[in-house]
Design a protein around this motif. Sequence first.
Motif, PDB file in Angstrom:
ATOM      1  N   LEU A  65     -33.639   7.788  23.884  1.00  0.00           N
ATOM      2  CA  LEU A  65     -33.178   6.636  23.114  1.00  0.00           C
ATOM      3  C   LEU A  65     -34.301   5.618  22.932  1.00  0.00           C
ATOM      4  N   THR A 106     -28.457   2.215  21.711  1.00  0.00           N
ATOM      5  CA  THR A 106     -29.832   2.467  22.149  1.00  0.00           C
ATOM      6  C   THR A 106     -30.413   1.246  22.857  1.00  0.00           C
ATOM      7  N   PRO A 143     -27.889   2.032  27.499  1.00  0.00           N
ATOM      8  CA  PRO A 143     -28.420   3.194  26.773  1.00  0.00           C
ATOM      9  C   PRO A 143     -28.194   4.475  27.576  1.00  0.00           C
TER      10      PRO A 143
END
Length: 290
Positions: A38, A164, A214
Amino acid sequence: MTEPVRLHGAGTRARADRAAFLRDGYVVARGVLDPAALEAINAEMGELFALQLRRLGLPVDRGPSREAWQANAARLLAVDVETYINTARMTQMLPSAHRLMAGDAILALVRDLGIGFPVVSTRLSNHIMSEALRIPGGYHKSPPHQDWRSMQGSLDSVVLWAPTTPVSEASHPLQVVPRSHLMGLLDTVEHIMTPTVSDPRITEDSYLSLPMQPGDVVAFSSFLVHRTGEAGDGLVRIAFSTRYNNAEEPTYVEHGYPTPYKYSYRTDLMVPDFPKAADIARIFPDATGD
């Protein structure tokens, strides 16, 4: 309320709690995706904005921080709204993001939740949220809505939302109304972004914010009422979402796999008089233009 489910850990992968999903309409799965992957996607997205800033001769903030990411995106938005929008849309076209949201971990999750034959419903979406990145004249936060109205696929279709960046109560979290999927398809009123749910049973105190990190993923029924949280901490919040239908769900089969999505393209030249033969020859040296 659904308890978070950890899908990755030592040994065998844990199974998502389908019973809780059916009851509450959503499940938060912790650690499904690789945070390093990510972070790499964040860097790729940031480089798209940096490329446009360099083209325009504007400064670029360096480094992987959310502050630098947001500063570069805001700088581009301030000077060229159309290019900012195009660049934001381009973040949805990264192969790395598609691999992640159609990877084995995601498919295992949707199968755990009863999707026997997963098929992608629509193109990947990226949700970039920050007050500093508000588009003039456009919508900003998603209003209360159900995704099934725009999907119209299998009754058991699932939406997946994966940030993210860290998501707290104060960073425009995804907010859901637990058990609202049990109400079925609700009435709506028009909105610039999507038809907004209009039902007296859905009140302000119905919403539950979902703090996430994330790597976490929330999977929810396409009938679950959800929205973007109002509170922002001044930093950009980024999350990808995707949707899966179940190709073997009986009503979806019976209806012949309908889709409301209509993709089209332009054949007129968006950049006038481009490309010329000389432009093509820069890529293919043997090009003649004949």
